[in-house]
Design an enzyme around this catalytic site. Structure first.
Site, short mmCIF file in Angstrom:
data_model
loop_
_atom_site.label_atom_id
_atom_site.label_comp_id
_atom_site.label_asym_id
_atom_site.label_seq_id
_atom_site.Cartn_x
_atom_site.Cartn_y
_atom_site.Cartn_z
N HIS A 161 -1.95 2.54 8.91
CA HIS A 161 -2.18 3.51 7.85
C HIS A 161 -3.57 4.14 7.85
O HIS A 161 -3.83 5.07 7.11
CB HIS A 161 -1.91 2.91 6.47
CG HIS A 161 -3.02 1.98 6.00
ND1 HIS A 161 -3.05 0.66 6.34
CD2 HIS A 161 -4.11 2.20 5.24
CE1 HIS A 161 -4.12 0.10 5.81
NE2 HIS A 161 -4.80 1.01 5.13
C1 UD1 Z 1 -6.23 3.82 0.66
C2 UD1 Z 1 -7.67 3.44 0.95
C3 UD1 Z 1 -7.72 2.52 2.15
C4 UD1 Z 1 -6.81 1.34 1.97
C5 UD1 Z 1 -5.42 1.80 1.59
C6 UD1 Z 1 -4.57 0.62 1.24
C7 UD1 Z 1 -9.30 5.17 0.39
C8 UD1 Z 1 -10.23 6.18 0.92
N1 UD1 Z 1 -8.48 4.61 1.27
O1 UD1 Z 1 -5.76 4.55 1.78
O2 UD1 Z 1 -9.05 2.03 2.30
O3 UD1 Z 1 -6.77 0.61 3.16
O4 UD1 Z 1 -5.47 2.66 0.45
O5 UD1 Z 1 -3.22 0.89 1.34
O6 UD1 Z 1 -9.33 4.87 -0.78
N2 UD1 Z 1 0.89 8.03 -0.94
C9 UD1 Z 1 2.16 8.03 -1.48
N3 UD1 Z 1 2.41 7.15 -2.48
C10 UD1 Z 1 1.48 6.30 -2.99
C11 UD1 Z 1 0.21 6.33 -2.44
C12 UD1 Z 1 -0.08 7.19 -1.41
O7 UD1 Z 1 3.03 8.78 -1.06
O8 UD1 Z 1 1.82 5.51 -3.91
C13 UD1 Z 1 0.62 8.94 0.21
C14 UD1 Z 1 0.14 10.32 -0.23
O9 UD1 Z 1 0.68 11.26 0.69
C15 UD1 Z 1 -1.36 10.22 -0.03
C16 UD1 Z 1 -1.47 9.29 1.16
O10 UD1 Z 1 -0.41 8.37 1.01
O11 UD1 Z 1 -1.96 11.46 0.20
C17 UD1 Z 1 -2.79 8.55 1.25
O12 UD1 Z 1 -3.04 7.83 0.04
P1 UD1 Z 1 -4.55 7.47 -0.39
O13 UD1 Z 1 -4.53 6.58 -1.55
O14 UD1 Z 1 -5.36 8.72 -0.49
O15 UD1 Z 1 -5.12 6.71 0.87
P2 UD1 Z 1 -4.50 5.48 1.66
O16 UD1 Z 1 -4.19 5.91 3.04
O17 UD1 Z 1 -3.42 4.86 0.86
N1 UDP Z 2 1.14 -5.56 2.00
C1 UDP Z 2 2.33 -5.68 1.29
N2 UDP Z 2 3.40 -4.95 1.70
C2 UDP Z 2 3.36 -4.12 2.78
C3 UDP Z 2 2.13 -4.01 3.49
C4 UDP Z 2 1.03 -4.73 3.06
O1 UDP Z 2 2.40 -6.44 0.33
O2 UDP Z 2 4.37 -3.47 3.08
C5 UDP Z 2 -0.03 -6.34 1.54
C6 UDP Z 2 -0.63 -7.21 2.62
O3 UDP Z 2 0.01 -8.46 2.66
C7 UDP Z 2 -2.08 -7.31 2.17
C8 UDP Z 2 -2.35 -5.96 1.54
O4 UDP Z 2 -1.06 -5.42 1.21
O5 UDP Z 2 -2.23 -8.33 1.18
C9 UDP Z 2 -3.04 -5.06 2.51
O6 UDP Z 2 -3.01 -3.75 2.01
P1 UDP Z 2 -3.17 -2.48 2.94
O7 UDP Z 2 -2.78 -2.79 4.32
O8 UDP Z 2 -2.45 -1.39 2.24
O9 UDP Z 2 -4.72 -2.13 2.80
P2 UDP Z 2 -6.07 -2.67 3.45
O10 UDP Z 2 -6.10 -4.14 3.34
O11 UDP Z 2 -6.12 -2.18 4.85
O12 UDP Z 2 -7.12 -2.01 2.66
#
Ligand code: UD1
Ligand code: UDP
Length: 384
Positions: free
Chosen positions: A219
């Protein structure tokens, strides 16, 4: 009574907050009142609500419903919402986790209102300021009054940046207190591993009970914003699966799903798979994820949380990044950094799949009591 305002918004923050909230509610509710604010950064039920239900996280008092947007728009809207909440609640401190935009918004807003910040997961650095998370971490650490770092590497990074580890209280933003405390995600993994094996039916649902499988997640912005990079990663996963005959299970983050839907239209999503070797599924709940992590034969990921969980469950792990802030993971040879390079990924897969290799997994993430340690330091140091 100390009033803490906790700001969370993204999936990993719900999981980290579960550890602290549980500990407050079970042992310290006479001393700490916790008010939860959800920024709404993650909003799909399987990215947010499922964690509150499954991990019994108290429901948030405020949901700012910010949703998705560019970095500036998302962060600015969060800051605007948080300013109102902080003014209304007048907390003694604001508690922030990790390195997301929700963390950044909380840090800038609270510090301008002169509310002390407690940063859990402080000190981590990947030394790449083109990564949004690195910017968020650095800013939050330097605006914090109490910094809790999960690893020795984190402690050393803070020292390198001028934090005085020997500082004595009373702590302020100009005289911050730094503690090494262990990892709250490790605490929660210990609480839920057994429960996951009893309650989760994901292995049966995916028909992988007693079968070898690889778990993958992708991601990160740098792996998903360039179609060539994402294609390379998917092809590498496919090749790994084709060569080994081992299925790859890929719970797909909505960011990545959206990109694949928008730019890879020729992929047959109705078949719910990219190739016969990769099974794409929706994001799963925490208990299902723990069950997948603890039963797979290898993890391939760019997630910070998932790479640590690979270590917690003693699994070999390939990290789809060129660097990791969790450098201790690399020491026993069980974890290899490959970036998005297909050749390196396949080489690492062959290196790690050797069943005769035995890795030593030491207690680099503490003893499972990080949350308790953090709360006791908050009680000792935050004035009400
Ligand atoms: C964010 C964090 C990242 C973290 C990740 C965990 C920032 C800059 N990044 O990245 O550090 O590792 O969360 O998962 O804060 N979207 C949906 N539904 C949701 C959420 C997101 O469709 O419920 C889609 C949208 O298209 C959105 C994209 O995901 O634009 C990115 O979401 P965003 O929260 O901006 O960043 P993450 O990639 O989730
Ligand atoms: N996780 C989850 N379901 C999923 C993917 C991840 O519960 O489908 C959990 C995972 O076990 C971990 C956390 O989400 O505890 C990690 O989140 P993510 O990978 O979104 O973000 P990051 O840690 O890279 O910020």
């Amino acid at each position: 009574m100390i009033k803490i305002l906790t700001v969370i918004g993204a999936r990993p923050q719900f999981i980290k907050a579960a550890a602290i909230s549980h500990t407050i509610n079970s042992h310290y509710s006479d001393e700490i009142e916790e008010v939860l604010v959800h920024t709404g950064q993650h909003y799909d039920a399987n990215m947010s609500e499922v964690f509150f239900n499954e991990l019994s996280i108290p429901h948030e008092k405020y949901n700012l419903q910010i949703g998705s947007g560019s970095h500036a728009i998302q962060t600015a809207r969060m800051m605007e919402g948080l300013e109102g909440v902080i003014a209304k609640e007048q907390p003694d401190a604001v508690l922030l986790y990790g390195d997301t935009n929700s963390t950044l918004a909380g840090a800038v807003t609270a510090s301008k209102l002169e509310i002390p910040i407690i940063h859990v997961e402080a000190g981590l650095r990947s030394f790449t300021k083109n990564m949004p998370e690195e910017i968020n971490r650095v800013v939050c650490d330097h605006l914090s009054t109490l910094l809790f770092t999960p690893t020795i590497a984190g402690l050393n990074n803070l020292k390198q940046e001028g934090f005085q580890l020997e500082n004595k209280g009373p702590f302020t933003v100009d005289n911050p207190g730094v503690y090494h405390c262990g990892d709250v995600m490790y605490d929660i993994s210990l609480m839920y591993k057994q429960i996951a094996s009893e309650k989760s039916s994901i292995l049966t649902a995916l028909n992988i009970n007693n079968k070898k499988f690889i778990l993958a997640t992708v991601h990160r912005q740098d792996n998903t914003s360039d179609n060539n990079i994402l294609t390379q990663i998917l092809f590498a996963l496919d090749q790994v699966s084709q060569e080994s005959g081992i299925q790859v299970i890929l719970p797909l983050h909505p960011r990545t799903k959206k990109i694949l839907d928008d730019h890879f239209k020729d992929v047959d999503w109705t078949q719910n798979k990219i190739s016969s070797g990769i099974k794409v599924i929706d994001p799963v709940s925490y208990l299902d994820m723990v069950q997948l992590e603890s039963n797979c034969c290898m993890i391939i990921t760019d997630s910070g949380g998932v790479q640590k969980e690979a270590y917690f469950y003693k699994k070999p792990c390939i990290i789809l990044q060129n660097e990791t802030p969790w450098i201790e993971l690399l020491e026993n040879g069980s974890t290899i950094l490959v970036g998005s390079d297909k050749v390196k990924l396949i080489k690492a897969f062959h290196e790690l799949r050797d069943d005769n290799r035995v890795f030593e997994f030491s207690d680099i993430f503490g003893d499972g009591n990080g949350s308790k340690f953090i709360i006791e330091r908050i009680i000792a140091n935050i004035r009400n």
